[in-house]
Design an enzyme around this catalytic site. Structure first.
Site, PDB file in Angstrom:
ATOM      1  N   ASP A   1       2.361   3.927   2.763  1.00 16.32           N
ATOM      2  CA  ASP A   1       1.259   4.736   2.238  1.00 16.32           C
ATOM      3  C   ASP A   1       1.766   5.989   1.513  1.00 16.32           C
ATOM      4  O   ASP A   1       1.010   6.661   0.819  1.00 16.32           O
ATOM      5  CB  ASP A   1       0.293   5.123   3.373  1.00 16.32           C
TER       6      ASP A   1
ATOM      7  N   GLU B   1     -10.507   3.770   7.299  1.00 15.62           N
ATOM      8  CA  GLU B   1      -9.294   4.523   7.642  1.00 15.62           C
ATOM      9  C   GLU B   1      -9.714   5.648   8.585  1.00 15.62           C
ATOM     10  O   GLU B   1      -9.439   5.610   9.773  1.00 15.62           O
ATOM     11  CB  GLU B   1      -8.632   5.089   6.382  1.00 15.62           C
TER      12      GLU B   1
ATOM     13  N   HIS C   1      -6.009   0.085   4.987  1.00 16.34           N
ATOM     14  CA  HIS C   1      -6.095   0.597   6.362  1.00 16.34           C
ATOM     15  C   HIS C   1      -7.067  -0.252   7.209  1.00 16.34           C
ATOM     16  O   HIS C   1      -6.645  -1.149   7.894  1.00 16.34           O
ATOM     17  CB  HIS C   1      -6.487   2.084   6.414  1.00 16.34           C
TER      18      HIS C   1
ATOM     19  N   HIS D   1       1.315   5.070  -2.391  1.00 18.35           N
ATOM     20  CA  HIS D   1       0.817   5.903  -3.493  1.00 18.35           C
ATOM     21  C   HIS D   1       1.983   6.532  -4.246  1.00 18.35           C
ATOM     22  O   HIS D   1       2.792   7.243  -3.649  1.00 18.35           O
ATOM     23  CB  HIS D   1      -0.095   7.005  -2.949  1.00 18.35           C
TER      24      HIS D   1
ATOM     25  N   HIS E   1      -9.800   1.480  -0.003  1.00 17.01           N
ATOM     26  CA  HIS E   1      -9.535   2.252   1.211  1.00 17.01           C
ATOM     27  C   HIS E   1     -10.840   2.293   2.008  1.00 17.01           C
ATOM     28  O   HIS E   1     -11.832   2.846   1.527  1.00 17.01           O
ATOM     29  CB  HIS E   1      -9.170   3.692   0.871  1.00 17.01           C
TER      30      HIS E   1
ATOM     31  N   HIS F   1       0.842  -1.208   0.000  1.00 16.90           N
ATOM     32  CA  HIS F   1       0.000   0.000   0.000  1.00 16.90           C
ATOM     33  C   HIS F   1       0.870   1.249   0.000  1.00 16.90           C
ATOM     34  O   HIS F   1       1.299   1.740   1.046  1.00 16.90           O
ATOM     35  CB  HIS F   1      -0.928  -0.006   1.222  1.00 16.90           C
TER      36      HIS F   1
ATOM     37  N   GLY G   1      -9.909   8.124  -1.189  1.00 18.96           N
ATOM     38  CA  GLY G   1     -10.546   9.430  -1.000  1.00 18.96           C
ATOM     39  C   GLY G   1     -11.460   9.469   0.204  1.00 18.96           C
ATOM     40  O   GLY G   1     -11.501   8.537   1.007  1.00 18.96           O
TER      41      GLY G   1
ATOM     42  N   ASP H   1       1.917   8.960  -6.329  1.00 25.76           N
ATOM     43  CA  ASP H   1       1.821  10.425  -6.369  1.00 25.76           C
ATOM     44  C   ASP H   1       2.213  11.077  -5.043  1.00 25.76           C
ATOM     45  O   ASP H   1       2.355  12.290  -4.973  1.00 25.76           O
ATOM     46  CB  ASP H   1       0.437  10.904  -6.834  1.00 25.76           C
TER      47      ASP H   1
END
Ligand SMILES: [Zn+2]
Length: 317
Positions: free
Chosen positions: A255, A176, A197, A18, A173, A16, A144, A20
């Site tokens: 993450d 979380e 999460h 990201h 996700h 997990h 999101g 970006d």
């Protein structure tokens, strides 16, 4: 080094993270110049960083539309609209990952993210998952604000139904910042095979018990949960401790929660060791869990497990 175990220097699996959130500061400037090679470079440099952290297999996720800059999300990289299509982004990331695999002795796959506030992107996300299935892309994700789900949910549900139909793996996700009901929805409606999460699952004992029995995989990101405020800042109260004690199927990832360019998985390991009572064996088990719950094809998954068993000098997990 008194705060580390020898397992910190052994092969790790990270599920997990990201893409970006893991761009090196100097590359952000490069990216702002509009050079599409930058997308490839971001993926390539990401693998260099991960290999240096002892990660032997990583599943890296991103939303292709954000990289393509569809001018909807407040992302500040000053690209002109239409510079790249989401499909070109996936191709460039794929190239960067493949070159990184060759140069840095690491294996990588990718996960394409739908975003809860942008259900209109989800049909294209799942189509890209289909087009590049196993050509680095192995799964779909939904990320999101969990509070937005009611009005945006049907668009994502449709994309996930298509993923199920086409044999695309699924993670979501959930739980979380949001309540256990979002986790239940991810499992029962979106057919999630892993939960991103999932900290708040433990607040619903019946659901938690059901997921334990299903051997559901939880992608735990302790440092991220501290940064985002998803959990009590006191790590000794973190739900990851309960998962560990219950023998749940969980793994540890970063993450991409550190400031731009920082992707130090060791931060999560150190916190787990010093404040959550993790033993060396717990870390090994977390990595074996990650390997057996990863989205690699069966034969490649077996090879990864063998690599870990060999490195850990045991296979009785
Ligand atoms: Zn995440």
């Amino acid at each position: 080094m008194e705060n580390t175990f020898s397992v910190f220097n052994k092969p790790k699996v990270e599920l997990h993270i990201h893409l970006d959130a893991c761009i090196r500061p100097e590359t952000i400037l490069y990216f702002a110049s509009g050079d599409r090679e930058a997308v490839k470079r971001i993926a390539y440099e990401f693998l260099e960083t991960k290999a240096n952290q002892g990660v032997v297999y990583v599943e890296v996720r991103y939303n292709p539309h954000l990289f393509a800059n569809c001018n909807v999300h407040p992302i500040q990289w000053n690209q002109k609209k239409g510079d790249l299509t989401p499909e070109e982004v996936v191709e460039l990331v794929n190239e960067g990952l493949k070159e990184g695999e060759r140069d840095f002795n690491i294996k990588a796959k990718s996960i394409l993210c739908c975003l809860r506030h942008m259900p209109e992107w989800s049909p294209e996300v799942v189509e890209l998952c289909k087009k590049y299935h196993n050509d680095t892309v192995v799964a779909i994700d939904l990320a999101g604000d969990e509070g937005l789900k009611s009005e945006t949910f049907p668009g994502h549900l449709k994309a996930y139904e298509e993923a199920v139909r086409c044999g695309i793996h699924r993670t979501v996700h959930a739980g979380e910042a949001g309540p256990p009901s979002v986790v239940r929805e991810a499992v029962d409606m979106l057919k999630a095979e892993r939960i991103g999460h999932g900290y708040h699952t433990v607040q619903d004992p019946a659901l938690y018990d059901r997921l334990l029995k299903m051997d559901m995989h939880f992608e735990m990101c302790p440092w991220s949960s501290y940064i985002t405020g998803a959990c009590d800042p006191d790590f000794t109260k973190h739900p990851l401790i309960q998962l560990k004690n219950d023998g749940a199927n969980y793994s540890i990832s970063n993450d991409g929660s550190l400031p731009m360019g920082g992707v130090a998985l060791d931060t999560d390991y150190k916190v787990a060791k010093s404040q959550m009572g993790f033993s060396e064996e717990d870390f090994m088990r977390a990595n074996i869990n990650a390997a057996r719950s990863c989205f690699l094809p069966k034969d490649e998954k077996q090879k990864l497990l063998e690599l870990l068993y060999e490195a850990y000098g045991r296979r009785d997990f």
